[in-house]
Design a protein around this motif. Structure first.
Motif, PDB file in Angstrom:
ATOM      1  N   MET A  96     -80.566 -39.284 -54.370  1.00  0.00           N
ATOM      2  CA  MET A  96     -81.229 -39.517 -53.115  1.00  0.00           C
ATOM      3  C   MET A  96     -80.966 -38.308 -52.217  1.00  0.00           C
ATOM      4  SD  MET A  96     -80.716 -42.640 -50.364  1.00  0.00           S
ATOM      5  CE  MET A  96     -80.323 -43.785 -51.608  1.00  0.00           C
ATOM      6  N   THR A  97     -81.998 -37.807 -51.623  1.00  0.00           N
ATOM      7  CA  THR A  97     -81.850 -36.634 -50.766  1.00  0.00           C
ATOM      8  C   THR A  97     -81.328 -37.053 -49.395  1.00  0.00           C
ATOM      9  OG1 THR A  97     -84.101 -36.790 -49.928  1.00  0.00           O
ATOM     10  CG2 THR A  97     -83.758 -35.502 -51.945  1.00  0.00           C
ATOM     11  N   ALA A  98     -80.807 -36.082 -48.678  1.00  0.00           N
ATOM     12  CA  ALA A  98     -80.268 -36.357 -47.346  1.00  0.00           C
ATOM     13  C   ALA A  98     -81.374 -36.843 -46.406  1.00  0.00           C
ATOM     14  CB  ALA A  98     -79.596 -35.114 -46.785  1.00  0.00           C
ATOM     15  N   MET A  99     -82.565 -36.269 -46.550  1.00  0.00           N
ATOM     16  CA  MET A  99     -83.687 -36.681 -45.699  1.00  0.00           C
ATOM     17  C   MET A  99     -84.084 -38.117 -46.002  1.00  0.00           C
ATOM     18  SD  MET A  99     -87.191 -34.640 -45.176  1.00  0.00           S
ATOM     19  CE  MET A  99     -88.674 -35.548 -45.038  1.00  0.00           C
ATOM     20  N   HIS A 100     -84.105 -38.465 -47.270  1.00  0.00           N
ATOM     21  CA  HIS A 100     -84.451 -39.831 -47.664  1.00  0.00           C
ATOM     22  C   HIS A 100     -83.401 -40.823 -47.150  1.00  0.00           C
ATOM     23  CE1 HIS A 100     -86.602 -42.796 -49.949  1.00  0.00           C
ATOM     24  NE2 HIS A 100     -85.508 -43.140 -50.632  1.00  0.00           N
ATOM     25  N   ALA A 101     -82.141 -40.446 -47.225  1.00  0.00           N
ATOM     26  CA  ALA A 101     -81.061 -41.305 -46.738  1.00  0.00           C
ATOM     27  C   ALA A 101     -81.159 -41.492 -45.226  1.00  0.00           C
ATOM     28  CB  ALA A 101     -79.707 -40.720 -47.125  1.00  0.00           C
ATOM     29  N   ASP A 102     -81.491 -40.421 -44.517  1.00  0.00           N
ATOM     30  CA  ASP A 102     -81.652 -40.523 -43.061  1.00  0.00           C
ATOM     31  C   ASP A 102     -82.812 -41.442 -42.702  1.00  0.00           C
ATOM     32  OD1 ASP A 102     -79.524 -38.863 -42.547  1.00  0.00           O
ATOM     33  OD2 ASP A 102     -80.769 -37.048 -42.349  1.00  0.00           O
ATOM     34  N   GLU A 103     -83.897 -41.359 -43.437  1.00  0.00           N
ATOM     35  CA  GLU A 103     -85.046 -42.230 -43.187  1.00  0.00           C
ATOM     36  C   GLU A 103     -84.670 -43.691 -43.418  1.00  0.00           C
ATOM     37  OE1 GLU A 103     -88.215 -40.898 -45.671  1.00  0.00           O
ATOM     38  OE2 GLU A 103     -88.505 -39.027 -44.584  1.00  0.00           O
ATOM     39  N   LEU A 104     -83.937 -43.945 -44.490  1.00  0.00           N
ATOM     40  CA  LEU A 104     -83.503 -45.316 -44.762  1.00  0.00           C
ATOM     41  C   LEU A 104     -82.554 -45.816 -43.682  1.00  0.00           C
ATOM     42  CD1 LEU A 104     -82.950 -45.321 -48.623  1.00  0.00           C
ATOM     43  CD2 LEU A 104     -84.746 -46.460 -47.336  1.00  0.00           C
ATOM     44  N   GLN A 105     -81.654 -44.948 -43.234  1.00  0.00           N
ATOM     45  CA  GLN A 105     -80.721 -45.335 -42.176  1.00  0.00           C
ATOM     46  C   GLN A 105     -81.478 -45.678 -40.901  1.00  0.00           C
ATOM     47  OE1 GLN A 105     -77.511 -45.844 -42.527  1.00  0.00           O
ATOM     48  NE2 GLN A 105     -77.223 -46.387 -40.399  1.00  0.00           N
ATOM     49  N   ASN A 106     -82.452 -44.859 -40.546  1.00  0.00           N
ATOM     50  CA  ASN A 106     -83.258 -45.134 -39.352  1.00  0.00           C
ATOM     51  C   ASN A 106     -84.040 -46.433 -39.502  1.00  0.00           C
ATOM     52  OD1 ASN A 106     -82.409 -42.836 -38.061  1.00  0.00           O
ATOM     53  ND2 ASN A 106     -84.116 -41.585 -38.789  1.00  0.00           N
ATOM     54  N   LEU A 107     -84.557 -46.676 -40.676  1.00  0.00           N
ATOM     55  CA  LEU A 107     -85.290 -47.911 -40.920  1.00  0.00           C
ATOM     56  C   LEU A 107     -84.379 -49.118 -40.779  1.00  0.00           C
ATOM     57  CD1 LEU A 107     -87.919 -49.296 -41.789  1.00  0.00           C
ATOM     58  CD2 LEU A 107     -87.180 -48.987 -44.161  1.00  0.00           C
ATOM     59  N   LEU A 108     -83.177 -49.029 -41.329  1.00  0.00           N
ATOM     60  CA  LEU A 108     -82.228 -50.139 -41.215  1.00  0.00           C
ATOM     61  C   LEU A 108     -81.822 -50.388 -39.765  1.00  0.00           C
ATOM     62  CD1 LEU A 108     -79.940 -49.526 -44.303  1.00  0.00           C
ATOM     63  CD2 LEU A 108     -81.554 -51.395 -43.963  1.00  0.00           C
ATOM     64  N   VAL A 109     -81.667 -49.335 -39.001  1.00  0.00           N
ATOM     65  CA  VAL A 109     -81.322 -49.485 -37.584  1.00  0.00           C
ATOM     66  C   VAL A 109     -82.453 -50.185 -36.837  1.00  0.00           C
ATOM     67  CG1 VAL A 109     -80.923 -48.204 -35.438  1.00  0.00           C
ATOM     68  CG2 VAL A 109     -79.691 -47.572 -37.518  1.00  0.00           C
ATOM     69  N   ARG A 110     -83.684 -49.782 -37.099  1.00  0.00           N
ATOM     70  CA  ARG A 110     -84.833 -50.417 -36.445  1.00  0.00           C
ATOM     71  C   ARG A 110     -84.951 -51.888 -36.838  1.00  0.00           C
ATOM     72  NH1 ARG A 110     -89.977 -46.883 -37.371  1.00  0.00           N
ATOM     73  NH2 ARG A 110     -89.082 -46.954 -39.441  1.00  0.00           N
ATOM     74  N   ILE A 111     -84.731 -52.182 -38.113  1.00  0.00           N
ATOM     75  CA  ILE A 111     -84.791 -53.579 -38.573  1.00  0.00           C
ATOM     76  C   ILE A 111     -83.709 -54.397 -37.882  1.00  0.00           C
ATOM     77  CG2 ILE A 111     -84.413 -55.086 -40.562  1.00  0.00           C
ATOM     78  CD1 ILE A 111     -85.794 -52.926 -42.275  1.00  0.00           C
ATOM     79  N   ASP A 112     -82.502 -53.850 -37.791  1.00  0.00           N
ATOM     80  CA  ASP A 112     -81.397 -54.552 -37.147  1.00  0.00           C
ATOM     81  C   ASP A 112     -81.701 -54.822 -35.682  1.00  0.00           C
ATOM     82  OD1 ASP A 112     -78.747 -55.666 -37.174  1.00  0.00           O
ATOM     83  OD2 ASP A 112     -78.124 -53.898 -36.014  1.00  0.00           O
TER      84      ASP A 112
END
Length: 71
Positions: A1-17
C-alpha cells in the motif's frame, strides 16, 4: 500500500467517524425531544403492575411450598 493510498484511507475513516458521531448526536436529540411525561407515567405504572404480579406469584408459590411441607 502506498503512502498516498494510506493517507486517503485515513482521511476516509476520519470522515466516516465524524459522520457517525453526528448521526449519534442527532439520534440523541430526537430521543430527548420525544420524551413525554405521560409516557413516563404509563411505563412506571406498567412496571409497578409487573412487579406486583411477580410479588403475588412469589407469595402464591411460597404458600404452596409451605402447604406442601406442612404435616
Amino acid at each position: 500500500m502506498t503512502a498516498m493510498h494510506a493517507d486517503e484511507l485515513q482521511n476516509l475513516l476520519v470522515r466516516i467517524d465524524e459522520r457517525v458521531k453526528a448521526i449519534q448526536e442527532d439520534i440523541r436529540e430526537i430521543n430527548v425531544a420525544r420524551r413525554c411525561a405521560s409516557h413516563h407515567v404509563k411505563i412506571r405504572t406498567l412496571e409497578r403492575l409487573v412487579w406486583g404480579c411477580l410479588a403475588g406469584l412469589a407469595g402464591i408459590g411460597a404458600r404452596m411450598v409451605f402447604e406442601a411441607w406442612r404435616p
